[in-house]
Motif scaffolding. Structure first.
Motif, short mmCIF file in Angstrom:
data_model
loop_
_atom_site.label_atom_id
_atom_site.label_comp_id
_atom_site.label_asym_id
_atom_site.label_seq_id
_atom_site.Cartn_x
_atom_site.Cartn_y
_atom_site.Cartn_z
N VAL A 193 40.25 32.43 -7.68
CA VAL A 193 40.72 31.74 -6.37
C VAL A 193 41.72 30.50 -7.00
N GLU A 194 42.54 30.19 -6.04
CA GLU A 194 43.26 28.93 -6.37
C GLU A 194 42.84 27.75 -5.47
N GLY A 195 43.16 26.62 -5.98
CA GLY A 195 42.95 25.10 -5.19
C GLY A 195 41.90 24.64 -5.11
N GLU A 196 41.46 23.76 -4.56
CA GLU A 196 40.16 23.00 -4.53
C GLU A 196 39.20 23.70 -3.28
N SER A 197 37.72 23.52 -3.61
CA SER A 197 37.00 23.79 -2.75
C SER A 197 37.03 23.37 -1.59
N PRO A 198 36.91 24.42 -0.55
CA PRO A 198 37.07 23.91 0.75
C PRO A 198 35.92 22.67 1.27
N ALA A 199 34.78 22.97 0.41
CA ALA A 199 33.82 21.90 0.59
C ALA A 199 34.18 20.52 0.15
N LYS A 200 35.13 20.44 -0.61
CA LYS A 200 35.69 19.14 -1.12
C LYS A 200 36.83 18.27 -0.16
N LYS A 201 37.04 19.22 0.77
CA LYS A 201 38.06 18.56 1.61
C LYS A 201 37.50 17.09 2.49
N ARG A 202 38.45 16.05 2.33
CA ARG A 202 37.70 14.85 2.56
C ARG A 202 37.16 14.87 4.01
N SER A 203 37.85 15.49 4.96
CA SER A 203 37.38 15.68 6.37
C SER A 203 35.63 15.86 6.33
N PHE A 204 35.39 16.98 5.47
CA PHE A 204 34.13 17.56 5.70
C PHE A 204 33.36 16.65 4.74
N ARG A 205 33.56 15.98 3.42
CA ARG A 205 32.87 14.95 2.89
C ARG A 205 32.43 13.65 3.58
N LYS A 206 33.29 13.34 4.46
CA LYS A 206 32.92 12.23 5.33
C LYS A 206 31.99 12.55 6.20
N THR A 207 31.64 13.72 6.60
CA THR A 207 30.75 13.91 7.81
C THR A 207 29.41 14.64 7.07
N MET A 208 29.18 14.62 5.66
CA MET A 208 28.15 15.04 5.13
C MET A 208 26.82 13.91 5.27
N PRO A 209 25.88 14.14 5.27
CA PRO A 209 24.53 13.22 5.55
C PRO A 209 24.34 12.42 4.33
N LYS A 210 24.22 11.15 4.64
CA LYS A 210 23.75 10.37 3.41
C LYS A 210 22.35 10.65 2.88
N VAL A 211 22.09 10.39 1.74
CA VAL A 211 20.90 10.66 1.18
C VAL A 211 20.25 9.48 0.55
N ASP A 212 18.95 9.28 0.80
CA ASP A 212 18.32 8.09 0.07
C ASP A 212 17.13 8.63 -0.34
N ASN A 213 16.90 9.35 -1.43
CA ASN A 213 15.46 10.15 -1.71
C ASN A 213 14.91 9.06 -2.85
N ARG A 214 15.29 7.92 -3.03
CA ARG A 214 14.73 6.96 -3.92
C ARG A 214 13.08 6.90 -3.78
N ARG A 215 12.22 7.03 -4.46
CA ARG A 215 10.65 6.64 -4.40
C ARG A 215 10.75 5.33 -4.57
N GLU A 216 9.94 4.55 -3.52
CA GLU A 216 9.48 3.44 -3.61
C GLU A 216 8.32 2.92 -3.76
N ARG A 217 7.60 3.93 -4.06
CA ARG A 217 5.87 3.66 -4.56
C ARG A 217 5.74 3.52 -6.00
N PHE A 218 5.15 2.47 -6.25
CA PHE A 218 4.74 2.52 -7.80
C PHE A 218 3.12 2.39 -7.84
N LEU A 219 2.58 2.96 -8.94
CA LEU A 219 1.11 2.88 -9.23
C LEU A 219 0.88 1.47 -9.76
#
Length: 418
Positions: A193-219
């Motif tokens: 293939v040629e060119g950048e992945s369509p999943a890397k297009k700026r318009s798509f990346r801007k609408t990706m869900p934000k992730v915060d999976n940081r564990r906040e619990r400590f023993l």
């Protein structure tokens, strides 16, 4: 075949010889040849066996065609030249066929033929399994047999829509497209293939869900003790692995990959060679962790410290860990997944204990093998007490200097200034 005797046919320039034993119908099989003059010399060339479909009339037609080519000075003059030309044409056809196959290769075909063999060599089995699931379950059902080069942003959005419809987590959605991009990038390097992945297009990346999976619990220390006691009751090995994570901050995969030659009792360190980032690192052994390892039956260099019941490297964590957590009640009444205790929480507890004991974020980053200090900064709030104490110490020192060595309360100093 009979000796080299040739028989004439009714067609000029076409002769044959008989096979000594092989039959074609009721007659002996015949091997046809052409005899003609070229460049002043007599030349004989094989045409083929009657049993292979060669007929004398067709041999004669070939003879006439070659004769015309010689007279005109165009095209192959001999059977050898004709066959060579045919070989070139076939080679060109095959090359074009391969080119078209590369142009029309589907995502699944490229993944199975080219990408997967590379992944199998470079990654852990569980990583490979997750990659297969992401491709089989989410990517292929959308792109089907479509050539990779025809996959556009429209198809990428359909993949995400399906993930959202099934209420998959933001982290899962991110992982699917990380996998897609990794496969696309390799296909581009391989010339499919040629060119950048369509999943890397700026318009798509801007609408990706934000992730915060940081564990906040400590023993807490008390919770650690209760959990380790319950683990020891269920499985000594599971207890020892949990202790190693609490005391040294090791990931589960790093514990599975630990071999005895990585344990240095003299320098009281662990040399972790197989890590998430593929960068080896040294981790200090606490006295508690060292005593635990010394108490184990030590294997030879290269032998895994923790083995499954068949004597092989561990591939998965026993569900006894979750049972122990539930038995102790560490997750009772907790619904937020980020606050639930899992095995990875032990590593976070190590980070918490390290910072609360006065360790720096930079040192913690190195000990835990983080790729960036930004990852470690998630623990920054744990060092707040130290920052407050340090600020108060600085303030007290400054006040002492102003008062000639006597510590003056802050409010009195302020009043004097006013």
């Amino acid at each position: 075949m009979s000796a080299s005797r040739f028989y004439k046919t009714e067609f000029k320039g076409v002769r044959y010889r008989k096979h000594a034993t092989r039959k074609h119908g009721v007659q002996a099989d015949r091997y046809y040849v052409l005899t003609y003059k070229i460049d002043g010399k007599t030349k004989t060339e094989a045409v083929g066996w009657a049993s292979e479909g060669v007929k004398p009339s067709e041999a004669y037609d070939l003879h006439c065609q070659l004769l015309q080519n010689r007279k005109k000075g165009q095209g192959p003059r001999t059977i050898a030249e004709m066959r060579a030309e045919g070989d070139e044409e076939r080679a060109e056809r095959e090359a074009e066929k391969r080119r078209q196959a590369r142009l029309n290769i589907s995502f699944k075909e490229y993944f199975e033929k080219y990408y997967l063999p590379e992944v199998l060599q470079a990654n852990r089995p569980e990583t490979v399994d997750k990659t297969k699931i992401q491709v089989d379950k989410w990517i292929d059902p959308v792109v089907l047999e479509l050539p990779m080069r025809e996959i556009t942003l429209e198809y990428i959005k359909r993949i995400r829509a399906n993930l959202n419809k099934k209420k998959r987590s933001p982290r899962t959605i991110q992982y699917v497209f990380v996998t897609f991009n990794a496969i696309w990038n390799m296909a581009r390097e391989d010339g499919f293939v040629e060119g950048e992945s369509p999943a890397k297009k700026r318009s798509f990346r801007k609408t990706m869900p934000k992730v915060d999976n940081r564990r906040e619990r400590f023993l807490t220390r008390d919770e650690e003790d209760k959990l380790l006691a319950e683990l020891a009751r269920r499985s000594r090995q599971l207890h020892d692995m949990a202790l190693l994570s609490i005391e040294c901050g090791l990931r589960r995969g790093e514990i599975f990959a630990l071999t005895w030659d990585c344990v240095d009792f003299e320098s009281e360190t662990l040399h972790l060679r197989r890590t998430k980032s593929d960068k080896s690192r040294w981790v200090p052994l606490t006295q508690r962790a060292k005593a635990m390892l010394l108490n184990m039956e030590q294997g030879s260099a290269g032998e895994f410290v923790f083995l499954d019941r068949f004597g092989n490297q561990l591939k998965a964590l026993s569900n006894s860990f979750d049972k122990a957590v539930n038995k102790v009640g560490l997750n009772d009444g907790i619904t937020d997944r980020k606050m639930k205790i899992v095995f990875h929480s032990l590593r976070h507890s190590y980070a918490s204990n390290f910072l609360k004991s006065g360790g720096s974020l930079y040192a913690l980053s190195k000990l835990m093998g983080h790729g960036s200090i930004n990852v470690t900064e998630r623990y920054g709030h744990l060092a707040n007490d130290d920052l407050v104490a340090a600020t108060k110490q600085m303030e007290a020192s400054r006040t002492s200097e102003r008062s000639g060595g006597k510590v003056v309360p802050l409010h009195r100093t302020q009043g004097a200034t006013e």
